[in-house]
Design a protein around this motif. Structure first.
Motif, mmCIF file in Angstrom:
data_model
loop_
_atom_site.group_PDB
_atom_site.id
_atom_site.type_symbol
_atom_site.label_atom_id
_atom_site.label_comp_id
_atom_site.label_asym_id
_atom_site.label_seq_id
_atom_site.Cartn_x
_atom_site.Cartn_y
_atom_site.Cartn_z
ATOM 1 N N ASP A 161 36.880 75.016 52.553
ATOM 2 C CA ASP A 161 36.439 73.989 53.496
ATOM 3 C C ASP A 161 36.880 74.274 54.928
ATOM 4 O O ASP A 161 36.148 74.000 55.874
ATOM 5 C CB ASP A 161 36.962 72.609 53.080
ATOM 6 N N ARG A 162 38.107 74.760 55.101
ATOM 7 C CA ARG A 162 38.612 74.987 56.454
ATOM 8 C C ARG A 162 39.618 76.126 56.441
ATOM 9 O O ARG A 162 40.154 76.474 55.392
ATOM 10 C CB ARG A 162 39.255 73.717 57.017
ATOM 11 N N THR A 163 39.831 76.671 57.608
ATOM 12 C CA THR A 163 40.731 77.820 57.754
ATOM 13 C C THR A 163 41.906 77.417 58.632
ATOM 14 O O THR A 163 41.719 76.855 59.720
ATOM 15 C CB THR A 163 39.986 79.018 58.367
ATOM 16 N N LEU A 164 43.110 77.717 58.160
ATOM 17 C CA LEU A 164 44.344 77.347 58.853
ATOM 18 C C LEU A 164 45.164 78.607 59.101
ATOM 19 O O LEU A 164 45.421 79.383 58.182
ATOM 20 C CB LEU A 164 45.144 76.362 58.001
ATOM 21 N N ALA A 186 39.477 80.089 62.739
ATOM 22 C CA ALA A 186 40.378 79.050 62.235
ATOM 23 C C ALA A 186 40.006 77.708 62.843
ATOM 24 O O ALA A 186 39.593 77.621 64.005
ATOM 25 C CB ALA A 186 41.829 79.395 62.560
ATOM 26 N N ASP A 187 40.177 76.654 62.048
ATOM 27 C CA ASP A 187 39.958 75.299 62.545
ATOM 28 C C ASP A 187 41.195 74.776 63.263
ATOM 29 O O ASP A 187 41.091 74.081 64.273
ATOM 30 C CB ASP A 187 39.607 74.361 61.386
ATOM 31 N N GLN A 188 42.374 75.103 62.713
ATOM 32 C CA GLN A 188 43.633 74.671 63.302
ATOM 33 C C GLN A 188 44.645 75.821 63.234
ATOM 34 O O GLN A 188 44.529 76.721 62.392
ATOM 35 C CB GLN A 188 44.226 73.453 62.569
ATOM 36 N N VAL A 190 45.571 67.862 57.622
ATOM 37 C CA VAL A 190 44.240 68.482 57.596
ATOM 38 C C VAL A 190 43.498 68.118 56.310
ATOM 39 O O VAL A 190 42.561 68.801 55.900
ATOM 40 C CB VAL A 190 44.339 70.021 57.751
ATOM 41 N N ASP A 191 43.948 67.018 55.672
ATOM 42 C CA ASP A 191 43.275 66.484 54.485
ATOM 43 C C ASP A 191 43.183 67.493 53.352
ATOM 44 O O ASP A 191 42.140 67.634 52.705
ATOM 45 C CB ASP A 191 41.866 65.989 54.839
#
Length: 376
Positions: free
Chosen positions: A175-178, A248-250, A305-306
């Protein structure tokens, strides 16, 4: 709303019994939430905790042990590699990778090991070619294990991905990249002694968060490689720029402060696109409880970040040795400069301080020993 450490971390933390703090995001350091050490605080029963996330998909390439005995030629090549007969091993791994009868997993293991072997021979172009052939066997996506692969092989892989994909973005189905940057040392006491933990705490947090089905984690060596590649400063702005290139998202930026027997860890989660601080938290306790502090901070970062993390280590697991982690981090820094003998000494020191410290053993066996053999 109160935040709690998982039950296993509660038992390990001793004076740390709960993660608590304001739920609102903030950029004001004075309002950073704390993981307070109060044994009178209410804790939750295991039954009240949210269920662990489902098992994550495979995160790294298949290991040789997973296919051992399936292909005699691969077994022979692995034997030559382990005996430091790298010319023979390279020829044999190459043949296995090209053999029409080899199954997909065997071919992928052969190509990854061919990359290692070429690197041990000082042939970086050959290592990159092996990795390029490995990428051509996708799907599934190639994910090298940063805990075991030689750091130079990881860097060669990042460049191959850049050349094949046309950009630096991490390919993912999550879903997202950290991204997690190396921590900053703000210690009041023992500054030089604990300075290697700049690398160590980032690695510990990544290890704790690994396995979340929602998160693609950028290994710290990949972020550092890109900072060097793009001549970006190791600052929040430089980290944001690198995070943007990586897709990356965050990005997580952390600081640790050792003051006598106490330690304070802080983290802030920064949105790559806007620069907004999505979370600022701090945890504090005895320095000897650093593993519980990292676990607590990782939970707070994941919540911001859920994402859900896999279950924490069991309460029966002995706390890691801070001195062992420091030695391990020194080894990482030395390995990045390709001083393999000195890195091996630090990994051996880590193992003497904590014989069960698996990361040091993995880096010794997989990342350093073959390179030392190649240089002799």
């Amino acid at each position: 709303m109160p935040r709690f450490i998982p039950a296993a971390a509660l038992a390990a933390a001793l004076t740390l019994s709960a993660c608590s703090g304001p739920g609102a995001s903030t950029s004001d350091a004075s309002s950073i939430a704390a993981c307070q050490g109060s044994s009178s605080r209410t804790t939750v029963a295991v039954a009240d905790l949210p269920p662990p996330p489902p098992p994550a998909p495979p995160q790294t390439e298949p290991s040789y042990s997973s296919v051992r005995g399936q292909n005699a030629a691969l077994d022979a090549a692995a034997g030559a590699y382990n005996e430091a007969r790298f010319e023979d091993a390279a020829t044999q791994f190459d043949a296995v990778a090209d053999a029409p009868g080899s199954n997909a997993q065997v071919k992928r293991v052969a190509l990854r090991m061919l990359g290692r072997t070429r690197l041990a021979l000082g042939d970086r172009d050959g290592a990159a070619d092996a990795l390029r052939r490995l990428v051509e066997n996708e799907p599934p996506m190639v994910r090298l294990d940063p805990d075991v692969e030689p750091l130079a092989l990881l860097e060669a892989f990042y460049q191959v991905r850049r050349d094949v994909d046309g950009d630096y973005a991490v390919r993912t189905d999550r879903d997202r990249t950290l991204a997690i940057a190396d921590f900053t040392n703000g210690s009041i006491t023992d500054f030089d002694a604990v300075d290697p933990l700049r690398l160590g705490f980032a690695s510990l947090m990544i290890d704790r968060m690994r396995g979340s089905t929602e998160l693609e984690l950028v290994e710290r060596v990949r972020l550092q490689w890109l900072l060097d590649e793009q001549n970006l400063a190791a600052t929040q702005e430089g980290g944001r720029q690198a995070g943007r290139l990586l897709g990356a998202d965050q990005v997580v930026f952390g600081t640790y402060i050792k003051n006598g027997d106490d330690m304070l860890l802080t983290a802030r989660v920064v949105d790559v696109e806007t620069g907004r601080i999505l979370m600022g938290e701090r945890v504090e306790g005895r320095a000897s409880q650093f593993d519980a502090l990292v676990s607590c901070l990782s939970e707070l970062v994941a919540e911001s970040v859920d994402a859900r993390l896999p279950a924490a280590p069991t309460a029966q697991t002995a706390p890691e040795s801070l001195d062992a982690v420091i030695a391990y981090a020194r080894g990482l820094a030395l390995e990045e400069t390709e001083d393999f003998a000195a890195a091996a000494e630090q990994y051996q020191l880590a193992l003497s301080l904590d014989p069960s410290y698996e990361p040091a053993q993995l880096r010794m066996d997989e990342g350093v020993v073959p390179m030392m053999a190649a240089n002799n």
